[in-house]
Design a protein around this motif. Structure first.
Motif, PDB file in Angstrom:
ATOM      1  N   LYS A   1       0.811  -1.223   0.000  1.00  0.00           N
ATOM      2  CA  LYS A   1       0.000   0.000   0.000  1.00  0.00           C
ATOM      3  C   LYS A   1       0.845   1.275   0.000  1.00  0.00           C
ATOM      4  O   LYS A   1       0.360   2.334  -0.400  1.00  0.00           O
TER       5      LYS A   1
ATOM      6  N   ARG B   1      -1.039   2.732  -5.417  1.00  0.00           N
ATOM      7  CA  ARG B   1      -2.405   3.084  -5.035  1.00  0.00           C
ATOM      8  C   ARG B   1      -3.346   2.141  -5.785  1.00  0.00           C
ATOM      9  O   ARG B   1      -3.323   2.080  -7.020  1.00  0.00           O
TER      10      ARG B   1
ATOM     11  N   GLN C   1      -6.049   8.880  -9.073  1.00  0.00           N
ATOM     12  CA  GLN C   1      -5.547   8.532  -7.745  1.00  0.00           C
ATOM     13  C   GLN C   1      -5.188   7.051  -7.638  1.00  0.00           C
ATOM     14  O   GLN C   1      -5.098   6.504  -6.537  1.00  0.00           O
TER      15      GLN C   1
END
Lengths: 300, 118
Positions: A84, A88, A139
């Motif tokens: 993580k 992403r 993102q």
């Protein structure tokens, strides 16, 4: 048949059966016209659109396929936990009824969109397209599409993914690749999951599973992994890193990346308006790419 | 079990072509469906009347031709027959082959009844 399994009408293809095909009847002669188009050209068109979308945002899209209960969600949970800080992630979950799998992913702090397919046995490109509207791809680095647990139907539908990852758990038969050749032929990576159970399940022979994969002329790597013990997970993480880097490089050259084996319709489709999609895939890590496409046995 | 989905995609394409050609009806549809396509010809044939009902292809005859599974060997260059779960070279036995035919899922051609011109 389809009526019993209910996969016939999904949100994505509902409009297909609501067309106004009826035409007035008059007298006239018959005419044969040659078409030569993939049977799923509409799906493939949306899939190409999805792939462009991923490429524009430099997002690696992976289609995870397997039987039900082979450990797809568990694999993702552990992958997210381990990587993580490096990537992403976002997850598109295909499931017949519940939101349970998506919730498990969200609990890891990763956006997850659940596609509840009702009784549908596969995801199609429309469903994934709709799900993508709920994800901010700016993102995201890697999108996992967790397909419906099924070794038959999902193989026929391109979703716009870059690679196919197929899980075979050691609680299943090691001859699954021989029984489901269409699915396993499409694997860009085979993960032999739940490998920590091999100690007690001595009738599953990983080498035999791999041999069945090779008999499908598939050169994809086969890794043994246990999401529970962590054994073998490093090879899977390294594969993710190298595919992500390969996609970035490809996209920067104005090309894209496709699974080694694609349903035929995709091949036909790549001749029309999606010119940049047609970029040949010679740099593919495990070399089998789509030579048979380049061989052009039908469409030249 | 996804054959009705596939059939609905087929009908949608057929309708588009029929409109483009200004056809009154479609009398024959020819498909090529290989053993490695992931689609069962018999299930496709069973699903066809359901998908075609009420469309321009309602009375069309559906013909499905199959192609043999053939592979070409990267190692020795031979082109040989193979079976769905054994795509090895029939000459030298190597697994590094590529499929020459057998995975088709194609709409090959249509026979149309033209609308009479005024």
């Amino acid at each position: 048949m389809c009526d019993t399994c209910g996969c016939n009408v999904t949100e994505g293809n509902r409009h297909l059966i609501e067309g106004d095909g009826r035409l007035a009847r008059t007298e006239s002669g018959r005419e044969a016209i040659s078409v030569l188009q993939g049977l799923l050209s509409e799906n493939d068109h949306i899939a190409a659109h999805n792939r462009e979308h991923f490429d524009r945002h430099q997002v690696l899209a992976l289609n995870l396929m397997s039987s039900p209960g082979s450990g797809k969600t568990r694999l993702l949970e552990e992958t997210i936990a381990a990587l993580k800080d490096e990537f992403r992630f976002a997850v598109v979950e295909g499931d017949l009824e519940t939101e349970n799998d998506a919730q498990r992913i969200r609990d890891k702090g990763v956006p997850a969109v659940q596609i509840t397919t009702g009784t549908a046995c596969h995801l199609d490109a429309h469903m994934v397209h709709n799900a993508l509207h709920e994800i901010d791809l700016d993102q995201v680095d890697i999108v996992f599409v967790e397909n419906v647990g099924n070794l038959v139907c999902p193989a026929s539908f391109d979703l716009g993914q870059h690679r196919n990852v197929i899980l075979l758990s050691v609680t299943e038969g090691d001859d699954k690749p021989a029984k489901y050749p269409v699915m396993f032929r499409a694997a860009d990576l085979m993960l032999i999951s739940k490998s920590d159970l091999l100690a007690v399940l001595d009738d599953f022979e990983p080498n035999r599973a791999e041999r069945h994969l090779r008999e499908l002329a598939n050169r994809a790597p086969a890794f043994r992994v246990s999401a529970r013990s962590g054994d073998g997970m490093q090879a899977w993480f390294d594969w993710l890193r190298s595919e992500f880097a390969a996609l970035r490089e490809r996209v920067q050259r104005g090309e894209t990346m496709r699974p080694a084996i694609q349903p035929d319709g995709q091949l036909m489709h790549s001749h029309d308006d999606h010119a940049h999609d047609h970029a040949h895939d010679h740099g593919h890590g495990h070399a089998h790419t789509h030579h048979h496409h380049a061989a052009g046995h039908r469409h030249d | 079990m996804h054959e009705l989905s596939v059939c609905q995609g087929l009908i949608s394409q057929v309708e588009q072509i029929a409109r483009r050609e200004d056809a009154e009806s479609v009398t024959r549809i020819l498909l090529s469906v290989g053993p490695l396509s992931g689609v069962e010809p018999q299930l496709l044939a069973d699903a066809f009347p359901i998908a075609a009902a009420g469309t321009v292809a309602e009375h069309a005859r559906l013909d499905i031709e199959s192609q043999p599974i053939r592979v070409k060997c990267d190692t020795c260059g031979a082109e040989t027959d193979a079976s769905a779960n054994r795509l090895l070279c029939g000459s030298c036995g190597d697994f590094r082959t590529r499929l020459v035919s057998g995975d088709e899922m194609l709409l090959m051609s249509l026979e149309l009844e033209r609308r009479e011109r005024a």
